[in-house]
Design a protein around this motif. Structure first.
Motif, mmCIF file in Angstrom:
data_model
loop_
_atom_site.group_PDB
_atom_site.id
_atom_site.type_symbol
_atom_site.label_atom_id
_atom_site.label_comp_id
_atom_site.label_asym_id
_atom_site.label_seq_id
_atom_site.Cartn_x
_atom_site.Cartn_y
_atom_site.Cartn_z
ATOM 1 N N ASN A 1 8.102 10.405 7.373
ATOM 2 C CA ASN A 1 7.547 9.516 6.352
ATOM 3 C C ASN A 1 6.428 8.646 6.919
ATOM 4 O O ASN A 1 5.833 7.854 6.199
ATOM 5 C CB ASN A 1 8.638 8.651 5.721
ATOM 6 N N LYS B 1 4.788 7.710 3.026
ATOM 7 C CA LYS B 1 5.348 7.242 1.768
ATOM 8 C C LYS B 1 6.867 7.254 1.827
ATOM 9 O O LYS B 1 7.459 7.720 2.805
ATOM 10 C CB LYS B 1 4.859 8.115 0.608
ATOM 11 N N THR B 2 7.489 6.753 0.780
ATOM 12 C CA THR B 2 8.946 6.760 0.715
ATOM 13 C C THR B 2 9.484 8.186 0.774
ATOM 14 O O THR B 2 8.906 9.106 0.199
ATOM 15 C CB THR B 2 9.456 6.072 -0.564
ATOM 16 N N GLN B 3 10.606 8.355 1.455
ATOM 17 C CA GLN B 3 11.270 9.657 1.492
ATOM 18 C C GLN B 3 12.241 9.839 0.335
ATOM 19 O O GLN B 3 12.767 10.941 0.128
ATOM 20 C CB GLN B 3 12.030 9.839 2.814
ATOM 21 N N TYR B 4 12.484 8.780 -0.424
ATOM 22 C CA TYR B 4 13.534 8.810 -1.440
ATOM 23 C C TYR B 4 13.066 9.278 -2.813
ATOM 24 O O TYR B 4 13.826 9.299 -3.757
ATOM 25 C CB TYR B 4 14.186 7.431 -1.557
ATOM 26 N N SER B 5 11.794 9.639 -2.910
ATOM 27 C CA SER B 5 11.249 10.143 -4.167
ATOM 28 C C SER B 5 10.074 11.050 -3.867
ATOM 29 O O SER B 5 9.387 10.879 -2.856
ATOM 30 C CB SER B 5 10.800 8.988 -5.063
ATOM 31 N N ASP C 1 5.496 7.852 -5.133
ATOM 32 C CA ASP C 1 5.299 6.720 -4.229
ATOM 33 C C ASP C 1 6.266 5.588 -4.513
ATOM 34 O O ASP C 1 6.176 4.522 -3.909
ATOM 35 C CB ASP C 1 3.855 6.207 -4.336
ATOM 36 N N ASP C 2 7.216 5.795 -5.428
ATOM 37 C CA ASP C 2 8.171 4.768 -5.840
ATOM 38 C C ASP C 2 9.588 5.279 -5.595
ATOM 39 O O ASP C 2 10.023 6.244 -6.219
ATOM 40 C CB ASP C 2 7.975 4.445 -7.320
ATOM 41 N N ALA C 3 10.304 4.634 -4.675
ATOM 42 C CA ALA C 3 11.650 5.081 -4.297
ATOM 43 C C ALA C 3 12.618 5.116 -5.471
ATOM 44 O O ALA C 3 13.630 5.814 -5.433
ATOM 45 C CB ALA C 3 12.201 4.181 -3.193
ATOM 46 N N GLY D 1 2.707 2.352 -0.565
ATOM 47 C CA GLY D 1 3.870 1.478 -0.636
ATOM 48 C C GLY D 1 4.107 0.739 0.663
ATOM 49 O O GLY D 1 3.278 0.715 1.564
ATOM 50 N N ILE E 1 5.805 1.020 3.701
ATOM 51 C CA ILE E 1 6.492 1.880 4.653
ATOM 52 C C ILE E 1 6.946 1.034 5.836
ATOM 53 O O ILE E 1 6.172 0.280 6.424
ATOM 54 C CB ILE E 1 5.571 3.021 5.124
#
Length: 554
Positions: A273, A486-490, A493-495, A525, A527
């Motif tokens: 990420n 970026k976020t890995q959860y989505s 760019d928005d978790a 975002g 990070i």
């Protein structure tokens, strides 16, 4: 039994035997005890005329706290390929001590699909990460020393990009002030720490092909701006040779074995990420010369590690992946579909059906590269028969090839069906081609990544990013390769945007240059380059007794 108990019951073979069977002569081996050895990177010169084996890339759906089992599947698949008569290596990243002590715990696979010795791999191992930390901080110290003693390079102390680093989660060090205590201690300025896995030195180590290339890349690192607005590089300070000297052993891949004796290179550990998220190019290239198949893993989901491996690492390493494996679990798909983590043990058909869209997007994205793709469904004990049936039906309806995997429970035996499917697909038509040309303008690269991989309708460069883009173009980096942080959860760019969001605006707040590693990082975002320990950390569970037995790593 838990993972640690399983690991301790395994009968490890001498690493010299593993090396001999793999075809590594003893003169290129540097043992670290009986179970670990470094293999000289110069051994590749002996191998380079040999044909390559087939490269299998293992990636995953969008990761969740429920777990997908990507590393476990990678290890299990390599063991299964050996079981069906294919000489196979697995190449993985080294675990970072920060996450091990934080919330993740051990990171060497699990159950009957582990690389061993697990405790050593998860703790100090061969000291590679500490060497990266030292080389990184040598540069940090040299910058401040140069400024104190005349600053002949006219470094602008307000435009220093290079932080300090350590291999631990410590939120208190994210933003600090250095140089306090009078002029003998230097000049006060704002600074901060990042975790070692986020260091450009780590990325450089994993991309360098030999010592000369390592030194060249270290010299190319941009540490900041001078008072005229021009880049200042490490070679200008003259410490790239010393940094390379610190890394002289770290550049050599680490040889270990799986629980079933399959050879494994565990080497390097950049986060996906933040950086490119794969083990060293040296390790994978060497393994390809020594085996029929190499199973390698890319960090986080297919939108991060998978995309970076195919668009950046493969062209740089001259790799041609034969098959992509996307790991998914019913638990993780349900979370992507909005299920409550506390109720994952209960059947939730609606959440699974909704979460399947995440798998579908990742599958479609990976197919865009022209490589055969198969889904590995990592089976958990609480998966219901109804959920397994539904997932199979959804895959068939969408023409997604899949196989179930039980390697955590059954070792290589539990991955035989997956291995056979991988071999079958590796013999089909492969027209691998990166989506993004390495020399395309940065704006074009971002347009393709955000549209084709993240499914955004548009992207926006915020003022700081636009300003840096002008600097990059002025300095000749306007068409440099791009890595997105970026976020890995989505996928987005928005978790908080779970599942398969699309049509949104992807925002890029900054661009940073990793000239030594060879890419520009597009930051989206907030990070976290330096994680923090939770209130109840995994470190509170880890202990050691009078006999040196460690508990709590899993």
């Amino acid at each position: 039994m838990n993972d640690l108990e399983i690991a301790r019951q395994a009968q490890l073979r001498p690493i010299t035997e593993i090396a001999k069977e793999a075809g590594i002569p003893v003169e290129y081996l540097k043992p670290y005890g009986n179970s670990i050895a470094k293999v000289s990177h110069k051994f590749y010169d002996v191998l380079k005329e040999r044909p390559n084996g087939k490269l299998i890339l293992v990636t995953a759906i969008t990761p969740t706290s429920a777990g997908e089992g990507k590393t476990t599947t990678s290890i299990g698949l390599a063991m299964a390929l050996n079981r069906i008569g294919k000489k196979t290596f697995v190449t993985l990243r080294e675990p970072s001590l920060g996450p091990v002590m934080g919330i993740k715990g051990g990171a060497a696979g699990g159950g009957y699909a582990q690389v061993l010795p697990m405790e050593e791999i998860n703790l100090h191992f061969t000291g590679d990460i500490h060497a990266v930390t030292t080389a990184h901080n040598l540069l940090s110290a040299s910058i401040d020393a140069h400024i104190k003693f005349g600053n002949n390079l006219d470094i602008d102390s307000t435009q220093i990009f290079w932080p300090r680093a350590m291999d631990m989660n410590d939120r208190a060090l994210r933003s600090i002030v250095v140089g306090l205590g009078g002029r003998s201690n230097g000049f006060p300025r704002e600074d901060g720490f990042i975790i070692t896995a986020a260091s450009e030195v780590m990325a450089v180590l994993c991309l360098a092909k030999d010592i000369s290339d390592l030194k060249e890349r270290l010299g190319n690192i941009v540490l900041g701006l001078n008072k005229h607005g021009d880049f200042v590089r490490v070679r200008d300070l003259g410490v790239h040779g010393a940094m390379a000297a610190v890394l002289k052993d770290a550049i050599d891949p680490n040889l270990v074995q799986t629980i079933e004796g399959t050879p494994a290179f565990v080497h390097g550990g950049p986060f996906a990420n933040i950086a490119h998220g794969t083990n060293s190019i040296i390790a994978t290239k060497m393994a390809l010369k020594l085996s029929d198949f190499v199973v390698t893993e890319a960090g986080f989901g297919a939108d991060l590690g998978g995309e970076k491996f195919l668009d950046f690492v493969s062209p740089v390493g001259e790799f041609e992946p034969a098959v992509v494996v996307i790991v998914a679990s019913i638990r993780a798909l349900k979370l992507n579909g909005g299920a409550d983590k506390k109720s994952l043990g209960s059947e939730d058909i609606a959440a699974l059906k909704k979460g399947f869209e995440n798998l579908k997007v990742h599958y479609e994205n990976m197919r865009k590269y022209g490589v055969p793709v198969v889904v590995a469904i990592n089976i958990f004990p609480d998966d219901t028969s109804g959920e397994k049936k539904l997932l199979g039906e959804l895959c068939k309806e969408n023409n997604i090839p899949y196989e179930t995997s039980t390697v955590w429970k059954n070792g290589g035996k539990g991955g035989v069906a997956l291995a056979e499917r991988v071999v079958e697909l590796s013999n089909t038509s492969n027209q691998f081609k990166p989506l993004i040309s390495l020399d395309a303008p940065i704006e074009e690269k971002l347009k393709i990544i955000t549209k084709e991989i993240y499914r955004a309708g548009s992207y926006t460069l915020e003022p700081k990013a636009r300003k840096m883009l002008k600097v990059l173009k002025k300095q000749g980096f306007g068409d440099y390769p791009v890595i997105v942080a970026k976020t890995q959860y989505s996928i987005s760019d928005d978790a908080k945007k779970l599942g398969a969001p699309s049509g949104y605006n992807f925002q890029i707040r900054d661009l940073t240059l990793s000239a030594g590693a060879g890419f520009v990082v597009a930051v989206s975002g907030d990070i976290m380059l330096m994680p923090g320990l939770p209130g109840n950390s995994n470190a509170q569970k880890i202990d050691i007794d009078e006999n040196g037995e460690i508990t709590g790593l899993f």
